[in-house]
Design a protein around this motif. Structure first.
Motif, short mmCIF file in Angstrom:
data_model
loop_
_atom_site.label_atom_id
_atom_site.label_comp_id
_atom_site.label_asym_id
_atom_site.label_seq_id
_atom_site.Cartn_x
_atom_site.Cartn_y
_atom_site.Cartn_z
N MET A 70 0.86 -1.21 0.00
CA MET A 70 0.00 0.00 0.00
C MET A 70 0.88 1.25 0.00
N ILE A 71 0.49 2.23 -0.81
CA ILE A 71 1.23 3.50 -0.87
C ILE A 71 0.69 4.44 0.21
N THR A 72 1.60 5.17 0.81
CA THR A 72 1.21 6.18 1.80
C THR A 72 1.53 7.57 1.25
N VAL A 73 0.58 8.50 1.41
CA VAL A 73 0.80 9.88 0.97
C VAL A 73 0.62 10.82 2.16
N MET A 74 1.55 11.76 2.29
CA MET A 74 1.39 12.84 3.27
C MET A 74 1.39 14.14 2.49
N THR A 75 0.36 14.90 2.70
CA THR A 75 0.25 16.13 1.92
C THR A 75 -0.25 17.27 2.79
N HIS A 76 -0.01 18.48 2.32
CA HIS A 76 -0.37 19.66 3.10
C HIS A 76 -1.89 19.83 3.13
N MET A 77 -2.40 20.27 4.26
CA MET A 77 -3.82 20.44 4.44
C MET A 77 -4.31 21.77 3.86
N ASP A 78 -3.97 22.01 2.59
CA ASP A 78 -4.48 23.21 1.92
C ASP A 78 -4.79 22.86 0.47
N ALA A 79 -5.22 23.86 -0.31
CA ALA A 79 -5.64 23.59 -1.68
C ALA A 79 -4.52 22.97 -2.51
N ASP A 80 -3.32 23.49 -2.35
CA ASP A 80 -2.18 22.96 -3.11
C ASP A 80 -1.93 21.49 -2.74
N GLY A 81 -2.01 21.19 -1.46
CA GLY A 81 -1.81 19.82 -0.99
C GLY A 81 -2.89 18.88 -1.52
N VAL A 82 -4.13 19.35 -1.49
CA VAL A 82 -5.25 18.53 -1.98
C VAL A 82 -5.10 18.29 -3.49
N ILE A 83 -4.75 19.33 -4.22
CA ILE A 83 -4.62 19.21 -5.68
C ILE A 83 -3.41 18.34 -6.05
N SER A 84 -2.31 18.48 -5.32
CA SER A 84 -1.16 17.60 -5.55
C SER A 84 -1.58 16.14 -5.40
N LEU A 85 -2.39 15.89 -4.37
CA LEU A 85 -2.90 14.52 -4.16
C LEU A 85 -3.79 14.08 -5.33
N SER A 86 -4.63 15.00 -5.81
CA SER A 86 -5.50 14.67 -6.97
C SER A 86 -4.67 14.24 -8.16
N LEU A 87 -3.58 14.97 -8.42
CA LEU A 87 -2.72 14.64 -9.57
C LEU A 87 -2.08 13.28 -9.38
N PHE A 88 -1.65 13.01 -8.15
CA PHE A 88 -1.04 11.72 -7.87
C PHE A 88 -2.05 10.58 -8.05
N LEU A 89 -3.28 10.81 -7.57
CA LEU A 89 -4.34 9.80 -7.72
C LEU A 89 -4.60 9.53 -9.20
N LYS A 90 -4.58 10.60 -9.98
CA LYS A 90 -4.75 10.47 -11.43
C LYS A 90 -3.65 9.56 -11.99
N LYS A 91 -2.44 9.83 -11.54
CA LYS A 91 -1.28 9.08 -12.00
C LYS A 91 -1.42 7.58 -11.71
N ILE A 92 -1.96 7.24 -10.52
CA ILE A 92 -2.07 5.83 -10.13
C ILE A 92 -3.47 5.27 -10.39
N GLY A 93 -4.23 5.99 -11.19
CA GLY A 93 -5.56 5.49 -11.59
C GLY A 93 -6.55 5.39 -10.44
N GLY A 94 -6.40 6.26 -9.46
CA GLY A 94 -7.37 6.32 -8.36
C GLY A 94 -7.30 5.14 -7.40
N ALA A 95 -6.17 4.44 -7.37
CA ALA A 95 -6.03 3.28 -6.48
C ALA A 95 -6.21 3.68 -5.01
N ARG A 96 -6.50 2.68 -4.18
CA ARG A 96 -6.66 2.94 -2.75
C ARG A 96 -5.28 3.17 -2.12
N ILE A 97 -5.15 4.23 -1.35
CA ILE A 97 -3.88 4.54 -0.68
C ILE A 97 -4.19 5.04 0.74
N ARG A 98 -3.14 5.14 1.54
CA ARG A 98 -3.32 5.76 2.86
C ARG A 98 -2.94 7.21 2.74
N VAL A 99 -3.81 8.10 3.20
CA VAL A 99 -3.54 9.54 3.05
C VAL A 99 -3.54 10.23 4.41
#
Ligand SMILES: [Mn+2]
Length: 298
Positions: free
Chosen positions: A1-30
């Motif tokens: 399982m992949i783990t992601v840590m991201t900033h709790m702001d718009a940039d952090g949320v959008i960075s996560l969106s791009l990463f999810l896009k990259k991995i096809g929306g797979a389940r990860i720990r965030v």
């Protein structure tokens, strides 16, 4: 399982969106976190786990202790745009920093070779230069979620939003309208409070505005309200809280001019970048103390 840590702001949320896009929306720990809390978040995430696997970190400045903590994972990819230089290099910890990028989402998009409308939206929000309705809407949704939810629940809501944004089907965002309305009412009261209670000072020819509060506030709102009556060189927010029975002061720094606010954040053990920074101090920080620090540093 992949783990992601991201900033709790718009940039952090959008960075996560791009990463999810990259991995096809797979389940990860965030985990949504802040630069100040990053090391604790990492330590917390490894408890009672055997296979740590890959860790991705977005939009969070770090320092050596956070890097060592991250290094517990099998491999780390750390993408950021804040102004910092990693103090240590480890073969399995890859840190990509571009301080010239307007957002971490921009760096992530380039790294993962993903082009998306979301990157421009992250740029607009992260530089407090919102030009489009969709950027304003996303900023309001994140503000409203942070206003309404805390802890685990907030984490779940922010991940849900990142997954909705990933699909770039913006009609999904209409579901947030009611919550935004409640948040807007709260914002109106907050703006009133900012206009009434902000204290202004002059140190070494610098115009300084200090706002003290007991609850977290969206700092961009404060910055925008203060700009109504002219440019401020140094905006300081002092958020006084009690954590585990002890006083904690969360500090936020912004500027409307070219004053380097990273300097004062570092003085208080924090970080960020030249135009936006913050720190967390395990004590009560008072206004005279801040003014002294400014006099010393600038
Ligand atoms: Mn950012």
């Amino acid at each position: 399982m992949i783990t992601v840590m991201t900033h709790m702001d718009a940039d952090g949320v959008i960075s996560l969106s791009l990463f999810l896009k990259k991995i096809g929306g797979a389940r990860i720990r965030v985990y949504f976190t802040s630069p100040v809390q990053l090391r604790d978040t990492i330590c917390h995430s490894v408890i009672q786990r055997r296979d740590l696997g890959e860790l991705y970190i977005f939009d969070l400045a770090g320092e050596h202790r956070a890097i060592f903590a991250a290094a517990m994972y099998d491999s780390v990819t750390w993408i950021d745009h804040h102004q910092w230089i990693p103090e240590i290099e480890l073969p399995h910890v890859k840190i990509i920093i571009d301080p010239k990028a307007k957002s971490a989402a921009e760096v992530a998009g380039r790294y993962f070779k993903i082009d998306s409308k979301l990157i421009d939206i992250a740029n607009q929000i992260d530089t407090n230069n919102v030009r489009e309705d969709m950027a304003e809407k996303i900023r309001m949704i994140i503000g409203a979620l942070r206003w309404k939810y805390h802890g685990k629940e907030l984490n779940i809501k922010l991940e849900k939003l990142a997954r909705e944004l990933m699909m770039e089907n913006f009609s999904l965002l209409e579901d947030y309208n009611e919550m935004i309305e409640g948040y807007e009412n709260w914002l109106l009261q907050l703006k009133e409070k900012i206009r009434k209670e902000t204290k202004f000072f002059n140190v070494k020819g610098m115009k300084i505005a200090i706002f003290e509060t007991l609850e977290s506030v969206p700092v961009y709102v404060l910055s925008n309200v203060l700009s109504e009556s002219g440019k401020v060189d140094l905006i300081v927010v002092l958020i006084h809280k009690i954590s585990r029975g002890k006083p904690v002061t969360k500090m936020e720094f912004r500027t409307h001019t070219d004053v380097d606010v990273l300097k004062i954040a570092k003085f208080y053990g924090g970080g960020g970048h030249k135009k936006a920074s913050g720190a967390s101090v395990s004590d009560i920080v008072t206004i005279p103390e801040v003014l002294n620090a400014v006099d010393l540093l600038y």
